[in-house]
Design a protein around this motif. Sequence first.
Motif, PDB file in Angstrom:
ATOM      1  N   LEU A  11       0.815  -1.210   0.000  1.00 29.03           N
ATOM      2  CA  LEU A  11       0.000   0.000   0.000  1.00 29.03           C
ATOM      3  C   LEU A  11       0.849   1.259   0.000  1.00 29.03           C
ATOM      4  CD1 LEU A  11      -2.802  -1.260   2.367  1.00 29.03           C
ATOM      5  CD2 LEU A  11      -3.175  -0.257   0.100  1.00 29.03           C
ATOM      6  N   LYS A  12       0.347   2.262  -0.698  1.00 29.11           N
ATOM      7  CA  LYS A  12       1.020   3.543  -0.817  1.00 29.11           C
ATOM      8  C   LYS A  12       0.152   4.634  -0.193  1.00 29.11           C
ATOM      9  CE  LYS A  12       2.930   2.173  -5.323  1.00 29.11           C
ATOM     10  NZ  LYS A  12       3.023   2.540  -6.767  1.00 29.11           N
ATOM     11  N   PHE A  13       0.767   5.745   0.130  1.00 26.72           N
ATOM     12  CA  PHE A  13       0.023   6.861   0.715  1.00 26.72           C
ATOM     13  C   PHE A  13      -1.133   7.253  -0.208  1.00 26.72           C
ATOM     14  CE2 PHE A  13      -0.862  10.495   3.167  1.00 26.72           C
ATOM     15  CZ  PHE A  13      -1.092  11.545   2.292  1.00 26.72           C
ATOM     16  N   GLU A  14      -0.887   7.206  -1.504  1.00 31.17           N
ATOM     17  CA  GLU A  14      -1.914   7.627  -2.461  1.00 31.17           C
ATOM     18  C   GLU A  14      -3.062   6.640  -2.595  1.00 31.17           C
ATOM     19  OE1 GLU A  14       1.373   7.516  -2.960  1.00 31.17           O
ATOM     20  OE2 GLU A  14       1.874   6.678  -4.937  1.00 31.17           O
ATOM     21  N   ASP A  15      -2.991   5.512  -1.930  1.00 33.09           N
ATOM     22  CA  ASP A  15      -4.114   4.576  -1.891  1.00 33.09           C
ATOM     23  C   ASP A  15      -5.142   4.986  -0.837  1.00 33.09           C
ATOM     24  OD1 ASP A  15      -1.779   1.911  -2.386  1.00 33.09           O
ATOM     25  OD2 ASP A  15      -3.139   2.768  -3.880  1.00 33.09           O
ATOM     26  N   THR A  16      -4.819   5.996  -0.054  1.00 35.22           N
ATOM     27  CA  THR A  16      -5.754   6.476   0.959  1.00 35.22           C
ATOM     28  C   THR A  16      -7.032   6.966   0.311  1.00 35.22           C
ATOM     29  OG1 THR A  16      -3.986   7.102   2.500  1.00 35.22           O
ATOM     30  CG2 THR A  16      -6.114   8.205   2.757  1.00 35.22           C
ATOM     31  N   ALA A  17      -8.157   6.408   0.734  1.00 38.54           N
ATOM     32  CA  ALA A  17      -9.448   6.753   0.138  1.00 38.54           C
ATOM     33  C   ALA A  17     -10.554   6.014   0.873  1.00 38.54           C
ATOM     34  CB  ALA A  17      -9.474   6.379  -1.339  1.00 38.54           C
ATOM     35  N   VAL A  18     -11.774   6.418   0.561  1.00 33.65           N
ATOM     36  CA  VAL A  18     -12.926   5.611   0.943  1.00 33.65           C
ATOM     37  C   VAL A  18     -13.159   4.623  -0.191  1.00 33.65           C
ATOM     38  CG1 VAL A  18     -15.356   5.586   1.509  1.00 33.65           C
ATOM     39  CG2 VAL A  18     -13.912   7.467   2.311  1.00 33.65           C
ATOM     40  N   TYR A  19     -13.205   3.361   0.157  1.00 36.31           N
ATOM     41  CA  TYR A  19     -13.393   2.304  -0.833  1.00 36.31           C
ATOM     42  C   TYR A  19     -14.853   1.846  -0.814  1.00 36.31           C
ATOM     43  CZ  TYR A  19      -8.404   1.990  -1.725  1.00 36.31           C
ATOM     44  OH  TYR A  19      -7.118   2.278  -2.108  1.00 36.31           O
ATOM     45  N   TYR A  20     -15.421   1.759  -2.024  1.00 34.01           N
ATOM     46  CA  TYR A  20     -16.817   1.361  -2.180  1.00 34.01           C
ATOM     47  C   TYR A  20     -16.892   0.082  -2.998  1.00 34.01           C
ATOM     48  CZ  TYR A  20     -17.857   6.214  -0.876  1.00 34.01           C
ATOM     49  OH  TYR A  20     -17.946   7.415  -0.231  1.00 34.01           O
ATOM     50  N   CYS A  21     -17.693  -0.855  -2.551  1.00 35.99           N
ATOM     51  CA  CYS A  21     -17.968  -1.995  -3.410  1.00 35.99           C
ATOM     52  C   CYS A  21     -19.170  -1.665  -4.282  1.00 35.99           C
ATOM     53  CB  CYS A  21     -18.181  -3.278  -2.614  1.00 35.99           C
ATOM     54  SG  CYS A  21     -19.478  -3.228  -1.392  1.00 35.99           S
ATOM     55  N   ALA A  22     -19.224  -2.332  -5.426  1.00 31.73           N
ATOM     56  CA  ALA A  22     -20.260  -2.041  -6.408  1.00 31.73           C
ATOM     57  C   ALA A  22     -20.636  -3.315  -7.137  1.00 31.73           C
ATOM     58  CB  ALA A  22     -19.772  -0.991  -7.399  1.00 31.73           C
ATOM     59  N   ALA A  23     -21.808  -3.294  -7.735  1.00 23.57           N
ATOM     60  CA  ALA A  23     -22.293  -4.444  -8.493  1.00 23.57           C
ATOM     61  C   ALA A  23     -23.044  -3.949  -9.713  1.00 23.57           C
ATOM     62  CB  ALA A  23     -23.204  -5.303  -7.623  1.00 23.57           C
ATOM     63  N   GLY A  24     -23.087  -4.807 -10.721  1.00 20.26           N
ATOM     64  CA  GLY A  24     -23.817  -4.466 -11.925  1.00 20.26           C
ATOM     65  C   GLY A  24     -23.591  -5.496 -13.002  1.00 20.26           C
ATOM     66  N   PRO A  25     -24.226  -5.315 -14.150  1.00 17.13           N
ATOM     67  CA  PRO A  25     -24.015  -6.245 -15.259  1.00 17.13           C
ATOM     68  C   PRO A  25     -22.594  -6.165 -15.815  1.00 17.13           C
ATOM     69  CG  PRO A  25     -25.374  -4.390 -15.939  1.00 17.13           C
ATOM     70  CD  PRO A  25     -25.212  -4.275 -14.460  1.00 17.13           C
ATOM     71  N   THR A  26     -22.019  -4.981 -15.806  1.00 17.28           N
ATOM     72  CA  THR A  26     -20.629  -4.792 -16.207  1.00 17.28           C
ATOM     73  C   THR A  26     -20.036  -3.674 -15.364  1.00 17.28           C
ATOM     74  OG1 THR A  26     -21.147  -3.141 -17.908  1.00 17.28           O
ATOM     75  CG2 THR A  26     -21.085  -5.451 -18.612  1.00 17.28           C
ATOM     76  N   LEU A  27     -18.773  -3.762 -15.116  1.00 16.41           N
ATOM     77  CA  LEU A  27     -18.042  -2.708 -14.410  1.00 16.41           C
ATOM     78  C   LEU A  27     -16.760  -2.403 -15.164  1.00 16.41           C
ATOM     79  CD1 LEU A  27     -18.391  -3.814 -10.657  1.00 16.41           C
ATOM     80  CD2 LEU A  27     -19.749  -2.150 -11.922  1.00 16.41           C
ATOM     81  N   PRO A  28     -16.326  -1.156 -15.196  1.00 14.86           N
ATOM     82  CA  PRO A  28     -16.801  -0.061 -14.339  1.00 14.86           C
ATOM     83  C   PRO A  28     -17.994   0.733 -14.866  1.00 14.86           C
ATOM     84  CG  PRO A  28     -14.873   0.644 -15.572  1.00 14.86           C
ATOM     85  CD  PRO A  28     -15.080  -0.820 -15.898  1.00 14.86           C
ATOM     86  N   SER A  29     -18.449   0.481 -16.099  1.00 16.10           N
ATOM     87  CA  SER A  29     -19.439   1.379 -16.690  1.00 16.10           C
ATOM     88  C   SER A  29     -20.881   1.108 -16.292  1.00 16.10           C
ATOM     89  CB  SER A  29     -19.326   1.329 -18.210  1.00 16.10           C
ATOM     90  OG  SER A  29     -19.560  -0.002 -18.662  1.00 16.10           O
ATOM     91  N   GLY A  30     -21.165  -0.079 -15.768  1.00 14.13           N
ATOM     92  CA  GLY A  30     -22.564  -0.425 -15.553  1.00 14.13           C
ATOM     93  C   GLY A  30     -22.955  -0.649 -14.111  1.00 14.13           C
ATOM     94  N   VAL A  31     -22.517   0.244 -13.240  1.00 18.64           N
ATOM     95  CA  VAL A  31     -22.838   0.081 -11.821  1.00 18.64           C
ATOM     96  C   VAL A  31     -24.337   0.263 -11.607  1.00 18.64           C
ATOM     97  CG1 VAL A  31     -22.493   0.958  -9.491  1.00 18.64           C
ATOM     98  CG2 VAL A  31     -20.562   0.876 -11.077  1.00 18.64           C
ATOM     99  N   SER A  32     -24.950  -0.710 -10.941  1.00 20.71           N
ATOM    100  CA  SER A  32     -26.372  -0.604 -10.636  1.00 20.71           C
ATOM    101  C   SER A  32     -26.617  -0.523  -9.137  1.00 20.71           C
ATOM    102  CB  SER A  32     -27.134  -1.792 -11.223  1.00 20.71           C
ATOM    103  OG  SER A  32     -26.631  -3.011 -10.701  1.00 20.71           O
ATOM    104  N   LEU A  33     -25.576  -0.825  -8.361  1.00 24.52           N
ATOM    105  CA  LEU A  33     -25.741  -0.823  -6.912  1.00 24.52           C
ATOM    106  C   LEU A  33     -24.417  -0.483  -6.254  1.00 24.52           C
ATOM    107  CD1 LEU A  33     -27.710  -1.483  -4.554  1.00 24.52           C
ATOM    108  CD2 LEU A  33     -26.751  -3.797  -4.599  1.00 24.52           C
ATOM    109  N   TRP A  34     -24.484   0.399  -5.262  1.00 22.22           N
ATOM    110  CA  TRP A  34     -23.314   0.770  -4.475  1.00 22.22           C
ATOM    111  C   TRP A  34     -23.479   0.275  -3.040  1.00 22.22           C
ATOM    112  CZ3 TRP A  34     -19.132   2.765  -6.761  1.00 22.22           C
ATOM    113  CH2 TRP A  34     -19.276   3.462  -7.955  1.00 22.22           C
ATOM    114  N   GLY A  35     -22.364  -0.138  -2.465  1.00 18.96           N
ATOM    115  CA  GLY A  35     -22.343  -0.390  -1.040  1.00 18.96           C
ATOM    116  C   GLY A  35     -21.893   0.856  -0.314  1.00 18.96           C
TER     117      GLY A  35
END
Length: 118
Positions: free
Chosen positions: A85-109
């Motif tokens: 891990l690097k300092f620049e990996d600092t973030a809020v991480y979200y899981c997601a679901a959909g028919p395709t990713l990254p373009s077809g997100v239908s649900l966010w956690g």
Amino acid sequence: VQLQASGGGLVRAGGSLRLSCAVSGHTFSTSTLGWFRQAPGKERDFVAAITRSRGMTNYADSVKGRFTISTDNAKNTVYLQMNSLKFEDTAVYYCAAGPTLPSGVSLWGQGTLVTVSS
């Protein structure tokens, strides 16, 4: 369908963390699962995705070779193993679901915060 993320925390640069996201409800609409992240003051960016049926993966260039996405279909859970891990990996991480990713997100956690100290 609900996505419940966990596993964030504080880690030193060079360390590792594993994020988990449990999928509940009617999972037929979640053929692809993945992770995005949003650093302070920045847009939400794609990190990784995996297809549930064949396990095909896709990664952002910034995490290739360091992060690994996987699923446990029996547990309806998607994981993100984060190494080196690097300092620049600092973030809020979200899981997601959909028919395709990254373009077809239908649900966010909900997000889980990862903080990497330098």
